[in-house]
Design a protein around this motif. Structure first.
Motif, short mmCIF file in Angstrom:
data_model
loop_
_atom_site.label_atom_id
_atom_site.label_comp_id
_atom_site.label_asym_id
_atom_site.label_seq_id
_atom_site.Cartn_x
_atom_site.Cartn_y
_atom_site.Cartn_z
N GLY A 1 -20.37 -1.26 -3.39
CA GLY A 1 -19.79 -1.49 -4.71
C GLY A 1 -18.30 -1.70 -4.67
N ARG A 2 -17.74 -1.93 -5.83
CA ARG A 2 -16.32 -2.21 -5.95
C ARG A 2 -15.49 -0.94 -5.73
N GLY A 3 -14.39 -1.10 -4.98
CA GLY A 3 -13.53 0.04 -4.72
C GLY A 3 -13.01 0.73 -5.96
N PRO A 4 -12.50 -0.03 -6.95
CA PRO A 4 -11.96 0.62 -8.15
C PRO A 4 -13.01 1.36 -8.97
N VAL A 5 -14.28 1.12 -8.70
CA VAL A 5 -15.34 1.80 -9.45
C VAL A 5 -16.01 2.86 -8.57
N VAL A 6 -16.71 2.42 -7.55
CA VAL A 6 -17.44 3.35 -6.67
C VAL A 6 -16.47 4.20 -5.86
N GLY A 7 -15.49 3.56 -5.24
CA GLY A 7 -14.52 4.31 -4.45
C GLY A 7 -13.77 5.32 -5.27
N ALA A 8 -13.35 4.93 -6.46
CA ALA A 8 -12.59 5.84 -7.32
C ALA A 8 -13.43 7.04 -7.73
N ALA A 9 -14.70 6.80 -8.06
CA ALA A 9 -15.58 7.91 -8.46
C ALA A 9 -15.73 8.92 -7.32
N LEU A 10 -15.81 8.42 -6.10
CA LEU A 10 -15.92 9.33 -4.96
C LEU A 10 -14.64 10.12 -4.74
N VAL A 11 -13.50 9.45 -4.76
CA VAL A 11 -12.22 10.12 -4.50
C VAL A 11 -11.94 11.19 -5.56
N LYS A 12 -12.34 10.93 -6.80
CA LYS A 12 -12.05 11.86 -7.89
C LYS A 12 -13.01 13.06 -7.93
N HIS A 13 -14.11 12.98 -7.22
CA HIS A 13 -15.12 14.04 -7.32
C HIS A 13 -14.60 15.34 -6.72
N ASP A 14 -14.80 16.44 -7.44
CA ASP A 14 -14.20 17.70 -7.02
C ASP A 14 -14.82 18.29 -5.76
N LYS A 15 -15.97 17.78 -5.34
CA LYS A 15 -16.59 18.30 -4.12
C LYS A 15 -16.19 17.50 -2.87
N ILE A 16 -15.44 16.43 -3.05
CA ILE A 16 -14.90 15.68 -1.91
C ILE A 16 -13.59 16.33 -1.49
N LYS A 17 -13.41 16.55 -0.19
CA LYS A 17 -12.27 17.31 0.30
C LYS A 17 -11.32 16.51 1.18
N GLY A 18 -11.59 15.24 1.43
CA GLY A 18 -10.69 14.43 2.22
C GLY A 18 -11.12 12.98 2.20
N VAL A 19 -10.18 12.08 2.50
CA VAL A 19 -10.44 10.64 2.46
C VAL A 19 -9.83 9.97 3.69
N GLY A 20 -10.60 9.05 4.30
CA GLY A 20 -10.09 8.21 5.37
C GLY A 20 -10.09 6.76 4.92
N PHE A 21 -8.99 6.06 5.17
CA PHE A 21 -8.85 4.68 4.68
C PHE A 21 -8.04 3.87 5.67
N THR A 22 -8.46 2.62 5.87
CA THR A 22 -7.68 1.63 6.63
C THR A 22 -7.66 0.35 5.81
N GLY A 23 -6.46 -0.13 5.48
CA GLY A 23 -6.39 -1.34 4.67
C GLY A 23 -4.99 -1.60 4.18
N SER A 24 -4.88 -2.19 3.01
CA SER A 24 -3.59 -2.63 2.48
C SER A 24 -2.79 -1.47 1.90
N ILE A 25 -1.48 -1.70 1.79
CA ILE A 25 -0.61 -0.69 1.18
C ILE A 25 -1.01 -0.45 -0.27
N GLY A 26 -1.29 -1.52 -1.01
CA GLY A 26 -1.63 -1.37 -2.42
C GLY A 26 -2.86 -0.51 -2.64
N ALA A 27 -3.93 -0.81 -1.90
CA ALA A 27 -5.16 -0.03 -2.07
C ALA A 27 -5.00 1.38 -1.54
#
Length: 509
Positions: free
Chosen positions: A218-244
């Motif tokens: 799915g789309r990062g601003p939708v699916v990715g955002a929902a995952l990052v905001k979830h209170d049971k997620i404790k860390g994020v790994g990302f490789t990509g652009s400065i903006g994202a």
């Protein structure tokens, strides 16, 4: 087989109505499979499964986690040509690159399996009790590290294997004891799903808890955002652009419980070439750097996008030779139309700045999504005066900055944002005169190279792939090499604890 569905734990699921297709960049045509975007309900189920799995997975022994990681490697290899074909179809990269990157991914998994096979990697500390110490007694203290919890990993566009679904972020998080939910990169969703199927098979074969791994599209601003905001997620790994990367970082920071985002982002990877090196081996350096600039169509995070030297009687001839050798290399396909559009836009932005001049570039029409290599030049004074020239142009582009003297060259290095790498090309008899340049570079980069190229990132304990912002969001950590595991653990001290209640790794001392 590619289904277009999401893995919610070990279950294939496609409840949503929104879909997308990947693109074959060489043909500039959509591939056949439609990938269904995960719904909010599927995302919630994946996170809840990961949270439940964490309760068991965090206690799995290092030996059993190693079996799991090695099984992932085996299952990826078992996908054989189907996986290689999906990679080339969705990335435009050649089969040889696919096979090589798959090998690196396998090696990463096995490296982390070896690492966690014993407890040494935790760096446990022991300080025995001293009940008779004066003026105050000292308690028994023991320190170890524990996994932080469920982690979200965003697949990278430029490395569909090594920095994506079973890449370094996922391998290191699983090795640490953290369940992983991967948000597939939209442009290689089929490749990602196949690798996800290998991870699921490996988890089932080695008895890992359901939910230790999930995979959503799915789309990062939708699916990715929902995952990052979830209170049971404790860390994020990302490789990509400065903006994202920055958007994800800000989102995670605004949570009620902020979490760490380990983002590897932009870098122009400055290369300092001394006048004496140019005078001594100009043609060799030009050939080497033409290959490095165009390697993988310049779509490496360590592409040498900025070359710094001091103007003298040999400088312009070197720049012209570098440009000619660069454009003599056949134009190559970029990963997808969005990256090609970004390359064109950012390149045009840099080239439109006062004082920037094209030395030479590929002329004539190219096939869709193929990139015209380009070398440009600008004076040190103009570069210092205009931060817009400093931006990364992701692709086969390099800007040569000619300084009037070493003092101005050092000023340029110090004016740069944080970078992944810095390189010095110099003669052996110049080493004693390089201290100011080395000091300036070390302060801006995570890895410094002498008489080499920045492209190529060795996977080993000594590698540092990260640097001051915006090269990465936390310069203390690396996303490559076994030290990457340190991102997904936190330290805990046990004071005056009964031995029976201590973690196994702290009992025997």
């Amino acid at each position: 087989m590619i289904t277009g569905k999401n893995y919610i734990g070990n279950k294939l699921s496609a409840q949503g109505e929104i879909s997308h297709k990947t693109i074959n960049p060489k043909l500039n045509l959509q591939n056949d499979t439609a990938f269904i975007e995960a719904t909010s309900e599927e995302i919630e189920e994946a996170v809840q499964l990961a949270s439940q799995a964490f309760k068991a997975y965090r206690k799995v022994s290092g030996t059993d986690k190693a079996k799991f990681l090695n099984a992932i490697a085996d299952e990826i290899l078992a996908l054989d040509q189907e996986l290689i074909d999906a990679y080339t179809r969705e990335s435009g990269l050649p089969e040889g690159r696919a096979i090589g990157e798959r090998g690196r991914t396998i090696m990463q998994l096995k490296s982390f399996a070896d690492l966690v096979s014993n407890e040494d990697w935790k760096g446990n500390k022991f300080d025995g009790a001293m009940p008779e110490r004066q003026p105050l007694p000292k308690d028994d203290l023991r320190k170890t590290v524990i996994p932080i919890g469920p982690v979200v990993v965003f697949g990278a566009s430029n490395f569909p294997f090594a920095f994506s679904t079973a890449g370094g972020d996922t391998a290191s998080a699983l090795a640490a004891g953290c369940p992983v939910i991967v948000k597939a990169h939209e442009m290689h969703s089929g490749t990602s799903e196949l690798v996800a199927s290998a991870i699921i098979k490996a988890a089932e074969k080695t008895g890992m808890p359901n939910g230790v791994f999930s995979h959503v599209s799915g789309r990062g601003p939708v699916v990715g955002a929902a995952l990052v905001k979830h209170d049971k997620i404790k860390g994020v790994g990302f490789t990509g652009s400065i903006g994202a990367g920055r958007a994800i970082f800000d989102m995670a920071s605004r949570r009620e419980e902020p979490i760490a985002v380990y983002a590897e982002m932009g870098s122009v990877n400055p290369v300092v070439i001394t006048p004496k090196a140019i005078a001594t081996r100009s043609e060799s350096i030009a050939s080497t750097y033409a290959e490095s600039i165009t390697l993988g169509t310049g779509q490496f995070c360590t592409n040498p996008g900025l070359i710094l030297t001091i103007e003298d009687e040999n400088t312009q001839a070197f720049i012209k030779d570098l440009a000619e050798k660069t454009i003599a290399i056949d134009a190559q396909c970029m990963l997808h139309p969005n990256i090609k559009a970004g390359y064109d836009k950012n390149g045009a932005s840099v080239m439109s700045q006062p004082g920037v001049a094209t030395v030479s570039k590929i002329e004539g029409a190219l096939a869709d999504n193929y990139a015209a290599s380009q070398v440009a030049t600008v004076s040190g004074a103009d570069f210092l005066a205009n931060p817009k020239i400093h931006q990364e142009v992701f692709g086969p582009f390099s800007l040569v900055v000619t300084s009037k003297d070493e003092s101005q060259l050092v000023d340029i290095i110090e004016a740069l944002e944080g970078q992944l790498t810095g390189t010095i090309i110099a003669e052996e008899d110049e080493i004693s005169n390089l201290e100011n340049i080395v000091d300036a570079l070390v302060n801006r980069v995570g890895r410094i190279i002498f008489n080499g190229v920045p492209t190529g990132v060795e996977v080993c304990p000594s590698m540092q792939h990260g640097g001051p912002y915006p090269a990465s969001s936390d310069a203390k950590f690396t996303s490559v090499g076994t030290d990457a595991i340190k991102r997904w653990v936190r330290p805990v001290s046990y004071q005056s604890f009964p031995v029976e209640l201590l973690p196994e790794s702290l009992k025997n001392n």
